[in-house]
Design an enzyme around this catalytic site. Structure first.
Site, PDB file in Angstrom:
ATOM      1  N   GLY A 239       0.767  -1.232   0.000  1.00  0.00           N
ATOM      2  CA  GLY A 239       0.000   0.000   0.000  1.00  0.00           C
ATOM      3  C   GLY A 239       0.798   1.281   0.000  1.00  0.00           C
ATOM      4  O   GLY A 239       0.227   2.366  -0.113  1.00  0.00           O
ATOM      5  N   GLU A 277       4.043  -6.775   1.141  1.00  0.00           N
ATOM      6  CA  GLU A 277       3.437  -7.075  -0.151  1.00  0.00           C
ATOM      7  C   GLU A 277       3.388  -5.822  -1.028  1.00  0.00           C
ATOM      8  O   GLU A 277       2.312  -5.371  -1.435  1.00  0.00           O
ATOM      9  CB  GLU A 277       2.020  -7.629   0.062  1.00  0.00           C
ATOM     10  CG  GLU A 277       1.967  -8.886   0.915  1.00  0.00           C
ATOM     11  CD  GLU A 277       0.547  -9.238   1.363  1.00  0.00           C
ATOM     12  OE1 GLU A 277      -0.385  -8.483   0.999  1.00  0.00           O
ATOM     13  OE2 GLU A 277       0.375 -10.244   2.061  1.00  0.00           O
ATOM     14  N   GLY A 279       3.486  -3.397  -4.254  1.00  0.00           N
ATOM     15  CA  GLY A 279       3.207  -3.508  -5.683  1.00  0.00           C
ATOM     16  C   GLY A 279       3.489  -2.201  -6.379  1.00  0.00           C
ATOM     17  O   GLY A 279       4.496  -2.034  -7.069  1.00  0.00           O
ATOM     18  N   ARG A 280       2.613  -1.211  -6.159  1.00  0.00           N
ATOM     19  CA  ARG A 280       2.751   0.088  -6.801  1.00  0.00           C
ATOM     20  C   ARG A 280       4.111   0.728  -6.528  1.00  0.00           C
ATOM     21  O   ARG A 280       4.715   1.321  -7.419  1.00  0.00           O
ATOM     22  CB  ARG A 280       1.644   1.014  -6.283  1.00  0.00           C
ATOM     23  CG  ARG A 280       1.603   2.381  -6.940  1.00  0.00           C
ATOM     24  CD  ARG A 280       0.712   3.336  -6.133  1.00  0.00           C
ATOM     25  NE  ARG A 280      -0.536   2.742  -5.712  1.00  0.00           N
ATOM     26  CZ  ARG A 280      -1.660   2.792  -6.402  1.00  0.00           C
ATOM     27  NH1 ARG A 280      -1.691   3.434  -7.555  1.00  0.00           N
ATOM     28  NH2 ARG A 280      -2.764   2.226  -5.929  1.00  0.00           N
ATOM     29  N   TYR A 320     -10.732   6.160 -10.811  1.00  0.00           N
ATOM     30  CA  TYR A 320     -10.276   6.744  -9.552  1.00  0.00           C
ATOM     31  C   TYR A 320     -10.113   8.256  -9.616  1.00  0.00           C
ATOM     32  O   TYR A 320      -9.692   8.865  -8.621  1.00  0.00           O
ATOM     33  CB  TYR A 320      -8.919   6.168  -9.140  1.00  0.00           C
ATOM     34  CG  TYR A 320      -8.831   4.679  -8.984  1.00  0.00           C
ATOM     35  CD1 TYR A 320      -9.819   3.962  -8.321  1.00  0.00           C
ATOM     36  CD2 TYR A 320      -7.736   3.972  -9.470  1.00  0.00           C
ATOM     37  CE1 TYR A 320      -9.717   2.585  -8.164  1.00  0.00           C
ATOM     38  CE2 TYR A 320      -7.626   2.604  -9.312  1.00  0.00           C
ATOM     39  CZ  TYR A 320      -8.623   1.920  -8.652  1.00  0.00           C
ATOM     40  OH  TYR A 320      -8.529   0.557  -8.498  1.00  0.00           O
ATOM     41  N   CYS A 347     -15.919   5.833 -26.870  1.00  0.00           N
ATOM     42  CA  CYS A 347     -17.226   6.488 -26.813  1.00  0.00           C
ATOM     43  C   CYS A 347     -17.748   6.516 -25.374  1.00  0.00           C
ATOM     44  O   CYS A 347     -18.749   5.887 -25.042  1.00  0.00           O
ATOM     45  CB  CYS A 347     -18.202   5.768 -27.738  1.00  0.00           C
ATOM     46  SG  CYS A 347     -19.729   6.674 -27.992  1.00  0.00           S
ATOM     47  N   TYR A 375      -0.822  -1.025 -12.402  1.00  0.00           N
ATOM     48  CA  TYR A 375      -2.260  -0.964 -12.677  1.00  0.00           C
ATOM     49  C   TYR A 375      -2.545  -0.286 -14.017  1.00  0.00           C
ATOM     50  O   TYR A 375      -3.522   0.434 -14.164  1.00  0.00           O
ATOM     51  CB  TYR A 375      -2.999  -0.265 -11.533  1.00  0.00           C
ATOM     52  CG  TYR A 375      -2.707  -0.893 -10.206  1.00  0.00           C
ATOM     53  CD1 TYR A 375      -3.215  -2.151  -9.893  1.00  0.00           C
ATOM     54  CD2 TYR A 375      -1.886  -0.271  -9.272  1.00  0.00           C
ATOM     55  CE1 TYR A 375      -2.919  -2.765  -8.687  1.00  0.00           C
ATOM     56  CE2 TYR A 375      -1.583  -0.878  -8.065  1.00  0.00           C
ATOM     57  CZ  TYR A 375      -2.093  -2.119  -7.779  1.00  0.00           C
ATOM     58  OH  TYR A 375      -1.793  -2.731  -6.592  1.00  0.00           O
TER      59      TYR A 375
END
Length: 421
Positions: A239, A277, A279-280, A320, A347, A375
């Site tokens: 996180g 953990e 990720g980002r 987001y 569209c 992501y």
């Protein structure tokens, strides 16, 4: 993002011109830096050096096989949420003994496959799931190592869609209920309790929510010890955020030094290995999205720069309202700055990559959507029957295509017409 820098106004990925990459592979294309991924991972290794630990990269952030292979070669473990991600890790050379399996909806066949290959542990997210893992392990005559994912009801102060540690979120077991669930796990013959897990959200830019959750976890550790349940590891999730728009999140060392301090302050916690953990914070700034300007649409009210990338390629801004820096690949100060929205051809009104930007741009120019290594491709789709785009990895002065651009025929390959009557 030192692996993406400028020379004479031109943007480079490591030692390779982004413009040259776009010319070779077309646009839109995701461009990754091997050095960026390696630096992101090594920051965690440095932060946890000298303490028992396991760094499990969150596969959902970017699951390209080349990315996973780069990290596996560094000794990374992996945090995953599906059997598909498990198979990706195995195909990329990852060690299943360094895998934690998270997620609220593990299916029985996924549990069986994870037991078959010998993962490190399951992060159990409900009492029903605990019983399911016991049943499958017993049927296979195996013992399943488990860690309970608890929900500490901590507000991560992030976007509600990426908050995971509040009572209203679907994740984890209520921390007040956790001792009873652990007691039940201790009674199950095919379950081995190894740890506790907590993940409160994504894109956190301060340490306080992490430390608040940690304090609540340590109270639970004490409660379990009173019941004779001694844990081996403390999984504090991921996180940690990155800088998209001037944010200054703590570094892994700044954050994890406090975690280590809490554990080392009391002897009863010093045996606990730390599992993380991320990720980002490993992947985000290791990638960008290169896109070409198709046309510029001007009106008295609004200007639109229409590019060939769209929400199906990079969904984060649409779902987001996420901010990504958008820069010309080749700066030209002679061009007039345009106040505009950068949008795609899909569209949908929600199809935008950036709103209210000042960019010196003209038709045919290349733009770089920064900080899109996490992501990005993983959330892409074929919406509007658009092909999924290419991914390349830059390694010094070399460029490797790690996913070729999809074709229309490949989109159709799994579909069929109804039979003729």
């Amino acid at each position: 993002m030192e692996w993406f820098s400028r020379s004479n106004g031109e943007l480079f990925a490591e030692q390779v011109s982004v413009a040259n990459i776009a010319e070779q592979f077309g646009t839109p294309t995701y461009i990754y830096s091997r050095a960026g991924f390696e630096a992101g991972y090594k920051a965690y290794e440095e932060a946890l050096s000298g303490h028992p630990h396991l760094i499990c990269y969150a596969v959902k952030a970017n699951s390209n096989l080349a990315v996973l292979n780069v990290l596996a070669k560094l000794g990374a473990g992996f945090d995953l949420v599906s059997v598909g991600e498990l198979e990706r890790v195995l195909a990329a050379g990852g060690d299943p003994a360094k895998v934690v399996f998270s997620g609220v909806g593990k299916q029985r066949h996924e549990i069986r496959r994870a037991l078959e290959v010998g993962i490190h542990c399951f992060n159990v997210e409900s009492e029903v799931e605990l019983e399911r893992i016991q049943e499958e392990a017993a049927a296979m005559n195996k013992v399943a190592s488990i860690s309970m994912r608890v929900n500490p009801d901590v507000d991560a102060q992030t976007h509600p869609y990426i908050s995971t540690g509040l009572k209203d979120n679907k994740f984890g077991i209520d921390i007040s209920r956790a001792p009873e669930v652990y007691q039940r796990a201790a009674e199950l013959p095919n379950i081995d309790i190894v740890g506790v897990d907590c993940h409160i959200g994504s894109q956190l830019t301060t340490k306080e929510p992490f430390i608040d959750a940690l304090d609540r976890l340590l109270i639970l550790v004490d409660q379990l010890a009173e019941r004779g349940i001694k844990l081996k590891h403390l999984d504090i999730g991921g996180g940690l955020g990155i800088s998209y728009d001037g944010e200054v999140p703590p570094t892994p060392t700044e954050y994890l030094s406090e975690v280590r301090g809490h554990l080392m302050a009391q002897e009863k916690y010093q045996h606990l290995a730390i599992v993380v953990e991320p990720g980002r914070s490993i992947a985000g700034n290791a990638g960008l999205l290169a896109t070409e300007v198709e046309l510029i649409k001007k009106s008295d009210h609004k200007n639109f720069v229409v590019v060939d990338a769209a929400m199906n390629d990079l969904l984060r801004p649409s779902i987001y309202s996420a901010y990504h820096g958008i820069e010309p690949v080749q700066q030209d100060d002679s061009k007039e700055s345009l106040f505009c929205d950068v949008v795609g051809p899909i569209c949908e009104t929600g199809d935008f990559l950036g709103k209210d930007r000042d960019i010196k741009v003209a038709e045919g120019d290349l733009l770089a959507v920064m900080s899109s290594g996490a992501y990005g491709f993983g959330m892409s789709s074929n919406y509007n029957s658009r092909n999924r785009i290419a991914e390349v990895m830059v390694d010094g002065d070399k460029v490797h295509q790690v996913r070729r651009r999809e074709t229309i025929q490949e989109q159709f390959a799994t579909e069929s017409l109804l039979p003729e009557e």
